[in-house]
Design a protein around this motif. Structure first.
Motif, short mmCIF file in Angstrom:
data_model
loop_
_atom_site.label_atom_id
_atom_site.label_comp_id
_atom_site.label_asym_id
_atom_site.label_seq_id
_atom_site.Cartn_x
_atom_site.Cartn_y
_atom_site.Cartn_z
N GLY A 191 -33.93 -13.27 -42.40
CA GLY A 191 -33.20 -12.42 -41.45
C GLY A 191 -32.29 -13.22 -40.54
N TRP A 192 -32.82 -14.29 -39.97
CA TRP A 192 -31.96 -15.17 -39.17
C TRP A 192 -32.58 -16.55 -39.10
CZ3 TRP A 192 -33.63 -10.70 -36.13
CH2 TRP A 192 -34.77 -10.92 -35.35
N VAL A 193 -31.75 -17.50 -38.65
CA VAL A 193 -32.25 -18.87 -38.44
C VAL A 193 -32.21 -19.14 -36.93
CG1 VAL A 193 -31.37 -19.61 -40.68
CG2 VAL A 193 -29.97 -20.00 -38.63
N GLU A 194 -32.81 -20.25 -36.52
CA GLU A 194 -32.77 -20.65 -35.12
C GLU A 194 -31.54 -21.52 -34.88
OE1 GLU A 194 -34.91 -19.34 -33.02
OE2 GLU A 194 -35.93 -18.38 -34.70
N ALA A 195 -31.11 -21.57 -33.61
CA ALA A 195 -29.94 -22.40 -33.27
C ALA A 195 -30.13 -23.84 -33.73
CB ALA A 195 -29.68 -22.34 -31.77
N GLU A 196 -31.36 -24.32 -33.65
CA GLU A 196 -31.62 -25.71 -34.03
C GLU A 196 -31.33 -25.98 -35.52
OE1 GLU A 196 -34.89 -28.91 -32.61
OE2 GLU A 196 -35.64 -27.36 -33.94
N ASP A 197 -31.45 -24.94 -36.35
CA ASP A 197 -31.13 -25.13 -37.77
C ASP A 197 -29.64 -25.44 -37.95
OD1 ASP A 197 -33.76 -24.54 -38.95
OD2 ASP A 197 -33.46 -22.58 -38.05
N ILE A 198 -28.81 -24.81 -37.13
CA ILE A 198 -27.37 -25.11 -37.19
C ILE A 198 -27.12 -26.49 -36.59
CG2 ILE A 198 -25.05 -24.27 -36.68
CD1 ILE A 198 -26.87 -22.30 -38.32
N SER A 199 -27.85 -26.81 -35.52
CA SER A 199 -27.66 -28.12 -34.88
C SER A 199 -28.00 -29.26 -35.85
CB SER A 199 -28.56 -28.24 -33.65
OG SER A 199 -28.28 -27.21 -32.74
N ASN A 200 -29.01 -29.05 -36.69
CA ASN A 200 -29.36 -30.11 -37.65
C ASN A 200 -28.24 -30.32 -38.67
OD1 ASN A 200 -31.81 -30.87 -36.54
ND2 ASN A 200 -32.92 -29.25 -37.59
N ALA A 201 -27.54 -29.24 -39.03
CA ALA A 201 -26.38 -29.38 -39.93
C ALA A 201 -25.24 -30.10 -39.21
CB ALA A 201 -25.94 -28.00 -40.42
N VAL A 202 -25.02 -29.72 -37.95
CA VAL A 202 -23.96 -30.39 -37.17
C VAL A 202 -24.29 -31.87 -37.00
CG1 VAL A 202 -22.89 -30.50 -34.86
CG2 VAL A 202 -23.26 -28.26 -35.97
N LEU A 203 -25.57 -32.15 -36.73
CA LEU A 203 -26.00 -33.55 -36.56
C LEU A 203 -25.73 -34.35 -37.84
CD1 LEU A 203 -27.56 -35.87 -35.15
CD2 LEU A 203 -29.68 -34.81 -35.98
N TYR A 204 -26.06 -33.79 -38.98
CA TYR A 204 -25.81 -34.49 -40.24
C TYR A 204 -24.31 -34.78 -40.39
CZ TYR A 204 -24.67 -35.00 -45.16
OH TYR A 204 -24.14 -35.45 -46.33
N LEU A 205 -23.48 -33.75 -40.19
CA LEU A 205 -22.04 -33.94 -40.37
C LEU A 205 -21.47 -34.93 -39.35
CD1 LEU A 205 -21.00 -30.24 -41.12
CD2 LEU A 205 -21.02 -32.15 -42.75
N ALA A 206 -22.08 -34.94 -38.15
CA ALA A 206 -21.59 -35.83 -37.08
C ALA A 206 -22.01 -37.27 -37.31
CB ALA A 206 -22.13 -35.34 -35.74
N SER A 207 -23.11 -37.46 -38.04
CA SER A 207 -23.68 -38.80 -38.18
C SER A 207 -23.02 -39.59 -39.31
CB SER A 207 -25.19 -38.69 -38.47
OG SER A 207 -25.38 -38.30 -39.82
N ASP A 208 -23.30 -40.87 -39.33
CA ASP A 208 -22.76 -41.72 -40.40
C ASP A 208 -23.41 -41.45 -41.74
OD1 ASP A 208 -21.09 -42.79 -38.53
OD2 ASP A 208 -22.30 -44.58 -38.16
N GLU A 209 -24.51 -40.69 -41.75
CA GLU A 209 -25.11 -40.28 -43.04
C GLU A 209 -24.10 -39.47 -43.86
OE1 GLU A 209 -28.57 -38.02 -41.80
OE2 GLU A 209 -29.08 -39.67 -40.46
N ALA A 210 -23.16 -38.83 -43.18
CA ALA A 210 -22.13 -38.03 -43.85
C ALA A 210 -20.80 -38.78 -43.89
CB ALA A 210 -21.98 -36.69 -43.14
N ARG A 211 -20.86 -40.10 -43.94
CA ARG A 211 -19.62 -40.88 -43.76
C ARG A 211 -18.56 -40.60 -44.81
NH1 ARG A 211 -21.06 -46.95 -45.80
NH2 ARG A 211 -22.33 -46.32 -47.56
N PHE A 212 -18.97 -40.11 -46.00
CA PHE A 212 -17.97 -39.81 -47.03
C PHE A 212 -17.83 -38.30 -47.25
CE2 PHE A 212 -19.32 -44.17 -48.67
CZ PHE A 212 -18.30 -44.81 -47.98
#
Ligand SMILES: NC(=O)c1ccc[n+]([C@@H]2O[C@H](COP(=O)([O-])OP(=O)(O)OC[C@H]3O[C@@H](n4cnc5c(N)ncnc54)[C@H](O)[C@@H]3O)[C@@H](O)[C@H]2O)c1
Length: 276
Positions: free
Chosen positions: A240-261
């Motif tokens: 039905g829905w996710v928590e705000a933190e679920d979106i934050s974890n995606a933002v964190l991944y994209l923001a971090s060097d783990e997503a460098r490419f």
């Protein structure tokens, strides 16, 4: 060592909801935070925006996580205000590395019942506000020459379509176009640009009376539990829905060097809503 240790993140719509959650998650992983929010209601909307007290609470919660924070009441429709807080962030926090253009509004009405003002406010905040945010911040990232990550908040609605949100869908689809062009232009500066596409997220936006009525048009006084029942059927995980933190974890991944490419992508966080 945090996943974004020593970086500075500029986040719009940070007084509550997903924006506050992004600020806290990134702070927990070592980033200093620039928290921007208009903290003003918008006349064409049927639900209230965050308050200055909400923004102060975000500021306090970031500090409690041991990070520096610059919180400022600025509307993303105000280019001069955004330019000023970006310049202050560079001066006080030593630059910026991450931009989360998250501020947004939602409304629901059949397309031909929309007033011109409803259309215009939606586009001005959700699409032009994102452009103004990157216009105020990205030149500082380019000048600093240390790369960076820009995450634009779109919506799952751009994949699935939905009745009664023409202005919302048009504005969030515009964000995807902006993301693609920016990712093409900024790669040479090692600045990555991606979009996150939330499905339903448990925030004041989703739980507003107007959204409850959209999900449950047949009920006189729909509740959050009614919404949960209807929304569960719309995704393959039955959530039905996710928590705000679920979106934050995606933002964190994209923001971090783990997503460098990783650049130029649309990342849905929607319990599979677009395929259900
Ligand atoms: N909640 C959902 O189900 C959902 C789903 C898909 C996408 N989104 C998007 O996620 C983003 C965050 O929304 P949320 O769920 O946290 O909702 P929310 O209403 O809780 O938070 C939005 C924040 O943006 C601020 N804001 C609104 N207009 C502004 C402006 N002109 N300038 C500066 N700040 C402004 C508000 O004061 C508020 O703090 C939005 O872009 C929204 O469109 C939300």
């Amino acid at each position: 060592m945090g996943r974004v240790e020593g970086k500075v993140a500029f986040i719009t719509g940070a007084a509550r909801g997903q924006g506050r959650s992004h600020a806290l998650r990134l702070a927990e992983e070592g980033a200093d935070i620039v928290a921007v929010d208009a903290c003003e209601d918008i006349a064409t909307l049927e639900y209230p925006m965050a308050t200055e007290a909400d923004l102060r609470e975000t500021e306090k919660l970031v500090r409690e996580r041991g990070r520096r924070v610059l919180a400022r009441k600025v509307d993303v429709r105000d280019q001069a205000g955004l330019n000023q807080v970006a310049a202050d962030a560079v001066e006080q926090l030593g630059g910026m590395d991450i931009v989360s253009a998250n501020a947004g509004i939602c409304g629901c009405r059949p397309t031909f019942d929309l007033s011109d003002d409803e259309w215009q406010d939606m586009v001005d905040v959700n699409m032009t506000g994102v452009w103004r945010t990157v216009k105020a911040t990205v030149p500082h990232l380019i000048e600093a020459g240390r790369g960076g990550s820009v995450v634009l908040t779109s919506s799952i609605v751009t994949f699935v379509g939905a009745a009664n949100v023409a202005h919302y869908n048009a504005s969030k689809s515009g964000v995807v176009g902006l993301m693609k062009t920016l990712s093409a232009e900024l790669g040479k500066h090692r600045i990555r640009v991606n979009a996150v596409h939330p499905g339903n997220v448990a925030t004041d936006m989703l739980f507003s009376e107007s959204t409850l009525r959209v999900f449950c048009p047949d009920l006189e006084n729909p509740t959050v539990e009614d919404l949960r029942e209807r929304a569960r059927g719309g995704d393959v995980l039955g959530q039905g829905w996710v928590e705000a933190e679920d979106i934050s974890n995606a933002v964190l991944y994209l923001a971090s060097d783990e997503a460098r490419f990783v650049t130029g992508i649309s990342l849905p966080v929607d319990c599979g809503r677009r395929i259900g």
